[in-house]
Write a protein that holds these residues in place. Structure first.
Motif, short mmCIF file in Angstrom:
data_model
loop_
_atom_site.label_atom_id
_atom_site.label_comp_id
_atom_site.label_asym_id
_atom_site.label_seq_id
_atom_site.Cartn_x
_atom_site.Cartn_y
_atom_site.Cartn_z
N LEU A 150 0.93 -1.11 0.04
CA LEU A 150 -0.04 -0.11 0.05
C LEU A 150 0.78 1.24 -0.02
N ALA A 151 1.98 1.25 0.88
CA ALA A 151 2.62 2.32 0.84
C ALA A 151 3.49 2.72 -0.36
N LEU A 152 4.10 1.87 -0.98
CA LEU A 152 4.61 2.05 -2.46
C LEU A 152 3.54 2.40 -3.46
N CYS A 153 2.42 1.72 -3.37
CA CYS A 153 1.37 2.37 -4.35
C CYS A 153 0.97 3.81 -4.15
N ARG A 199 -4.90 3.41 -9.32
CA ARG A 199 -3.78 4.38 -9.67
C ARG A 199 -3.16 3.63 -11.04
N ARG A 200 -3.68 2.70 -11.63
CA ARG A 200 -3.44 2.19 -12.99
C ARG A 200 -1.81 1.70 -12.74
N LEU A 201 -1.38 1.08 -11.64
CA LEU A 201 0.07 0.71 -11.74
C LEU A 201 0.11 -0.63 -12.09
N VAL A 202 -0.89 -1.29 -12.57
CA VAL A 202 -0.74 -2.72 -13.02
C VAL A 202 -1.35 -2.70 -14.21
N ASP A 203 -1.19 -3.84 -15.21
CA ASP A 203 -1.82 -4.29 -16.34
C ASP A 203 -3.50 -4.26 -16.24
#
Length: 365
Positions: A150-153, A199-203
């Protein structure tokens, strides 16, 4: 940085009314303000060790004391400065503690490349956490592992798909935990999944899987809610309500309103700084995901932080941060010097010494 405040956090369709809003009975709104004031008082006590979750609660509140928050941030930075140098701290990974600290730092709206070293450490911890796994579980806990993700995201950092799938597999196969810690862990995992997807950080394919998993947690939390509105226990209920806030189901899920009512009925259970920090974000209608959407701006100083009333004995403190002392309730604002020494003179006569901490406590007579 000093003098920062919060702009809009989440889209209106994801925003839920909080107890600080106009639709909540005055008694409840006053109780929430009192709890916030108590946390501010505890945060201003230099004898207490700084806690990242307390700083998060201060930053997610609807009212701010920029100077106090800045001083608290500086103390927090001092506490975390030494463990994360160029050497590897001994012992098991500090995944959860570093994750909370990074969540707090994100609440200061740093520049995009700030805290790069700490982010690298957290990525390292997530890998080490799994290298040392035991029986298919991380070396620490799934709760800390999810908090790290969660923190990285929230810092808008991509997470390796393999790291995400470890947690996704654990969620899908019911390996996250049991009994008392199940609600907290499932809630943190759902917040991490929702953040990565939003956050659209994955496909696209993985995003769809994460969305399904998060809503599965959402439904599961609602199903285990007791008739008294509590989910798990009174201290895990705020975590569950964060999930409803983050997934946008707080307006349609009856479990949210029932859980919020349970919190308001049991505010006396939140008597320590750590537990106050745990409950206050949801009482203000916010979750840790809101940190990712923060827009800091210059925050003007408060007008009327304090109200007084003239008496023959001199000015009498009647209101602090909107919370009023009322004669019919037999309460008053008591002034003390830290840690617990009442002042022997009125506010018009007392002159604080350099470095002295004054505590304002709403007391009964």
């Amino acid at each position: 940085m000093p003098g920062v405040g919060l702009g809009p956090l989440v889209p209106p369709d994801l925003r839920c009314l909080s107890p600080a809003g106009a639709e909540v009975p005055e008694g409840s709104a006053g109780a929430v303000r009192a709890l916030s004031a108590r946390l501010l008082g505890l945060a201003g006590d230099p004898a207490r060790d700084p806690d990242p979750s307390v700083y998060l609660a201060l930053r997610l509140a609807r009212e701010h004391d920029p100077q106090l928050e800045q001083r608290y941030l500086e103390r927090l930075q001092d506490a975390f400065r030494h463990p994360y140098g160029r050497w590897v701290p001994a012992g098991p990974p500090w995944t959860g503690r570093l994750a909370l600290y990074l969540l707090g730092l994100r609440a200061t709206c740093p520049s995009p490349h700030s805290h790069r070293t700490l982010v690298t450490w957290l990525k390292y911890y997530l890998e080490e956490d799994w290298i040392g796994e035991r029986d298919g579980h991380p070396l620490t806990t799934y709760y800390q592992y999810g908090l790290g993700m969660l923190a990285l995201c929230v810092h808008h950092k991509r997470v390796r798909e393999g790291v995400i799938r470890r947690l996704l597999t654990a969620q899908n196969y019911g390996k996250l935990g049991h009994h008392g810690n199940l609600v907290d862990t499932r809630a943190v995992v759902a917040l991490a999944f929702t953040c990565l997807e939003q956050r659209r950080l994955v496909d696209t394919d993985l995003a769809a899987e994460l969305r399904v998993a998060a809503h599965s947690v959402n439904r599961g939390l609602a199903e285990i809610q007791g008739s008294n509105g509590i989910i798990g226990n009174i201290y895990s209920t705020p975590w569950a309500l964060q999930v409803f806030l983050a997934t946008g189901t707080c307006q349609t899920e009856s479990a949210f309103s029932q859980g919020m009512a349970a919190l308001l009925e049991n505010l006396e259970a939140f008597g320590t700084a750590a537990t106050m920090a745990q409950v206050l974000p949801v009482l203000h209608g916010r979750s840790y995901l809101d940190i990712a959407s923060m827009h800091c701006q210059d925050e003007p100083g408060r007008s009327q932080g304090f109200h007084t009333q003239d008496t023959p004995q001199g000015p009498f403190l009647t209101q602090v941060l909107g919370l009023e002392a009322r004669q019919e309730k037999r309460n008053y604002w008591q002034l003390l010097t830290a840690p617990d020494t009442p002042l022997q003179m009125g506010i018009a006569d007392y002159r604080p010494k350099d470095g002295e901490t004054l505590i304002l406590r709403l007391s009964e007579w």
